[in-house]
Design an enzyme around this catalytic site. Structure first.
Site, PDB file in Angstrom:
ATOM      1  CB  CYS A 199      16.503 -24.382 -37.851  1.00 47.40           C
ATOM      2  SG  CYS A 199      15.045 -24.688 -36.818  1.00 47.40           S
ATOM      3  NE  ARG A 252      21.044 -21.211 -37.654  1.00 46.15           N
ATOM      4  CZ  ARG A 252      21.413 -19.719 -37.782  1.00 46.15           C
ATOM      5  NH1 ARG A 252      22.564 -19.077 -37.757  1.00 46.15           N
ATOM      6  NH2 ARG A 252      19.973 -19.050 -38.198  1.00 46.15           N
ATOM      7  CD1 TRP A 299      16.567 -24.904 -29.451  1.00 47.55           C
ATOM      8  CD2 TRP A 299      14.819 -23.248 -30.758  1.00 47.55           C
ATOM      9  NE1 TRP A 299      16.241 -24.300 -28.528  1.00 47.55           N
ATOM     10  CE2 TRP A 299      15.156 -23.199 -29.280  1.00 47.55           C
ATOM     11  CE3 TRP A 299      13.901 -22.876 -30.976  1.00 47.55           C
ATOM     12  CZ2 TRP A 299      14.506 -22.469 -28.286  1.00 47.55           C
ATOM     13  CZ3 TRP A 299      12.974 -22.142 -30.171  1.00 47.55           C
ATOM     14  CH2 TRP A 299      13.165 -21.943 -28.742  1.00 47.55           C
ATOM     15  CG  ASN A 354      16.231 -20.282 -39.016  1.00 50.06           C
ATOM     16  OD1 ASN A 354      15.961 -20.430 -38.426  1.00 50.06           O
ATOM     17  ND2 ASN A 354      17.317 -19.355 -39.997  1.00 50.06           N
ATOM     18  N   GLY A 355      12.564 -20.322 -38.891  1.00 48.19           N
ATOM     19  CA  GLY A 355      11.530 -18.671 -38.484  1.00 48.19           C
ATOM     20  C   GLY A 355      10.512 -19.781 -37.969  1.00 48.19           C
ATOM     21  CD  GLU A 395      27.403 -13.671 -19.049  1.00 49.82           C
ATOM     22  OE1 GLU A 395      25.919 -13.619 -18.758  1.00 49.82           O
ATOM     23  OE2 GLU A 395      27.329 -14.137 -19.566  1.00 49.82           O
ATOM     24  CE  LYS A 428      26.748 -17.818 -20.171  1.00 51.08           C
ATOM     25  NZ  LYS A 428      26.799 -16.592 -20.970  1.00 51.08           N
ATOM     26  CD  GLU A 455      23.297 -19.655 -20.901  1.00 55.12           C
ATOM     27  OE1 GLU A 455      23.143 -18.947 -21.793  1.00 55.12           O
ATOM     28  OE2 GLU A 455      24.475 -19.534 -20.475  1.00 55.12           O
ATOM     29  CG  HIS A 498      14.840  -5.832   1.142  1.00 55.38           C
ATOM     30  ND1 HIS A 498      14.015  -4.697   1.824  1.00 55.38           N
ATOM     31  CD2 HIS A 498      16.114  -4.923   0.173  1.00 55.38           C
ATOM     32  CE1 HIS A 498      15.000  -3.456   1.503  1.00 55.38           C
ATOM     33  NE2 HIS A 498      16.404  -3.610   0.988  1.00 55.38           N
ATOM     34  CE  LYS A 558      27.036 -18.408 -29.658  1.00 49.29           C
ATOM     35  NZ  LYS A 558      27.306 -17.993 -28.166  1.00 49.29           N
TER      36      LYS A 558
END
Ligand code: F6R
Length: 634
Positions: free
Chosen positions: A2, A27, A80, A106-107, A509, A513, A516, A532, A629
């Protein structure tokens, strides 16, 4: 997560709040809202009003007539979702039952359940599912108590109420509070979530992050943990957790690195991928100047005591930063000869290995605000402090792109990757910056420990200095190639990324990507592990992207790729042209560089391919669903 922004001053608050929120949307973007207090000219009466909208900021902007008069005091929020679905009823600001107090947060308020239950027993009705809503109700109750004990409505009473309520809240949070009966007061408080005060012309601002402030001022004062501040049109009063007045001078934000601008690119992510040659060039100029002594070949901001006696290294990180840490661990072990382990920060906090002596702990976080990483570092520092034996003392390093972040207030050694602000939610240039930081550390340790000959060190230095030029060619070339390849993935449901050794984290990575931003299921595997189990997933509909760079595992990776091809997979190679690469159905060619530096280049096609697949699917690349983010909740 947030973002919060707040202002008190002499101009209309609403346009400023909307602009500040625009800069903070990275955010979170589940909903947005603002509340303002306006003093009516004729009666002198103050009125608090609130607007909230589900979804992205543009929905709120459409509700707010910025030509109207909203007053000079206001708070704003971009959310968020943590507690409660992304609905308008859960959007901030939240108000008390009278509607006169408004709060953005925020939190996470960890004890919100018990607080809510006790408020409900007192007859308070809640209108949201959020943890935040307890705060305006608690402030309202506290104001009533203060009034009974003789305090008059106004700024100092609001300050007192927020200070008292902060004592009752558990968790990590940053809040901004306004009250209709104190139209000249904005009260803000911070506990383990970022909050920065800005000194504007005729106004004071406050925000979760500096990009929200730079359009209005560059004079800032980051708040410390536990602090509460009263902002009025005339000045700022800052108090510590125990209520003692604090005096600190503001600092100046420098350079353009806090300016958020997409330039001519369609998305921030694409712009940031294209900025990577510059990121590398700056890093080389700062840290790898020619002419440094052989025993200290990298310019890093540490004295010799930092390197002395390190017997092992543990690295704590999340997401993409963890992938950079894995490449880092490979370099620190294989090049510098130091046993190194990488942990998910969120796991380490609750299941750390037994303490080992003479250990350097590295936290990697581009934002410097990731709650899991900060909490894991704090836990580790505490348990080492409790141990008492100097060999077990806490030695910590933070690798970050935001040297002004909470990480820097927590960890004494900071390595700034200096990549400039990254807005796209999917990390790209900061990943490259983190990788470069680890090359610097590995070289610095190797030189001091004589774990590599001077010619090996000089060779790696030379190769690193060539990286900006390689990147310059690569981003241009692969932008076009990936765009052309992206159409093949239009209906793809699963993709497998294979890599080995130093390029295994790049396979991880690449998969992250793609997940996401394109919402395609993807898995990264060490190529030798595919047989395997995961090989059962492969058929002609599954593309396999294989990173095959010449080096100790080159032939092995090619054999693993063959195994996938034999099961009809569509095989895409990230490899140098010509070297047995005819097995690939499509090739994303790389220059033939040494295996050591190959991750710095092999990641570029991964980033661009994901970008173009998501663009081809028409998705919201810079703000992918459910993500934010800066992950400031555990
Ligand atoms: C991926 C991504 C996330 C972050 C993770 C850690 O593109 O951006 O996986 O890497 O949330 O963030 P920081 O580095 O800020 O600690």
């Amino acid at each position: 997560m947030c973002g919060i922004v707040a202002v008190i001053g002499s101009r209309e608050a609403a346009p400023l709040l909307l602009e500040g929120l625009r800069q903070l949307e990275y955010r979170g973007y589940d909903s947005a809202g603002l509340a303002t207090v306006r003093v009516l000219e004729d009666s002198g009466e103050a009125v608090l009003s609130c607007k909230r909208a589900k979804g992205k900021l543009k929905n709120l902007s459409e509700l707010v007539d910025t030509h109207g008069s909203f007053g000079h005091l206001g708070i704003g929020h971009t959310r968020w979702a943590t507690h409660g679905k992304p609905e308008e009823c859960n959007a901030h600001p939240h108000r008390d039952s009278s509607g006169k107090i408004a709060v953005v947060q925020n939190g996470i308020i960890e004890n919100h359940r018990s607080l809510r239950e006790s408020l409900e027993l007192e007859g308070i009705h809640f209108s949201s599912e959020t943890d935040t809503e307890v705060i305006p109700h608690l402030i309202s109750r506290e104001l009533l108590r203060l009034e009974i004990s003789g305090c008059k409505p106004g700024s100092s009473t609001l300050l007192k109420a927020v200070q008292n309520v902060s004592q009752q809240l558990k968790g990590a949070y940053a809040i901004a509070v306004i009250w209709e009966l104190a139209p000249d007061a904005l009260v803000v408080a911070r506990k383990q979530a970022p909050l920065v005060i800005g000194f504007g012309e005729g106004e004071f601002l406050c925000a979760s992050d500096t990009p929200a402030l730079v359009g209005f001022t560059r004079t800032i004062l980051p708040m410390e943990d536990g602090e509460v501040a009263l902002l009025t049109p005339l000045g700022i009063e800052l108090y510590d957790e125990r209520g003692y007045r604090q005096q600190r001078s503001p600092s100046l934000l420098s350079g353009a690195e806090h300016v958020v601008d997409k330039r001519h690119f369609r998305h921030f992510m694409l712009k940031e991928i294209h900025e990577q040659p510059e990121t590398a060039e700056l890093w080389v100029a700062r840290h790898l100047p020619e002419g440094l002594p052989a025993e200290s070949p990298v310019a890093l901001p540490f004295d010799e005591s930092f390197y002395a006696g390190v017997e092992q290294i543990q690295i704590l990180a999340c997401g993409t930063s963890r992938h950079a840490a894995m490449v880092g661990a490979y370099l620190l072990e294989q090049f510098a000869g130091i046993p190194t382990s990488v942990f998910y920060a969120s796991e380490f906090r609750y299941s750390a290995p037994p303490l080992a002596p003479n250990t350097l702990t590295i936290g990697v976080t581009q934002s410097g605000e990731t709650a899991d990483t900060l909490a894991a570092l704090a836990m580790e520092a505490n348990r080492r402090e409790a141990h008492g034996d100097p060999a077990f003392a806490s030695r910590q390093l933070g690798v970050t792109n935001r040297p002004e972040s909470s990480l820097s207030r927590q960890v004494s050694n900071i390595l700034d990757i200096g990549a400039g602000i990254e807005v796209g939610v999917a990390a790209t240039k900061t990943f490259l910056g983190q990788l470069l930081a680890f090359y610097g550390l590995a070289l610095a340790f190797a030189a001091r420990r004589n774990s590599r000959s001077s010619s090996e060190i000089l060779k790696l230095l030379k190769e690193l200095r060539s990286v900006p030029n390689h990147l310059r060619i690569l981003v241009q070339k692969h932008d076009q190639l990936s765009e052309a390849l992206a159409h093949r993935f239009a209906d793809t449901q699963d993709v497998i990324f294979l890599g080995r050794g130093i390029n295994y984290p790049i396979a991880l990575e690449g998969a992250l990507k793609l997940k996401e931003i394109s919402y395609i299921h993807a898995e990264g595997y060490p190529a030798g592990e595919m047989k395997h189990g995961p090989i059962a997933l492969i058929d002609s509909r599954v593309p396999v992207i294989s990173i095959a760079m010449p080096g100790v595992v080159f032939e092995k990776v090619l054999s693993n790729a063959q195994e996938a091809k034999a099961r009809d997979a569509q095989l895409i190679g990230v490899a140098p042209e010509g070297l047995e690469t005819e097995i690939f159905d499509a090739l994303m060619p790389l220059p033939e560089v040494s295996e050591w530096i190959s991750p710095l280049l092999s990641v570029v096609p991964m980033q661009l391919l994901s970008y173009h697949i998501a663009a081809h699917r028409g998705l919201d690349i810079d703000q992918p669903r459910n993500l934010a983010k800066s992950v400031t909740v555990e």
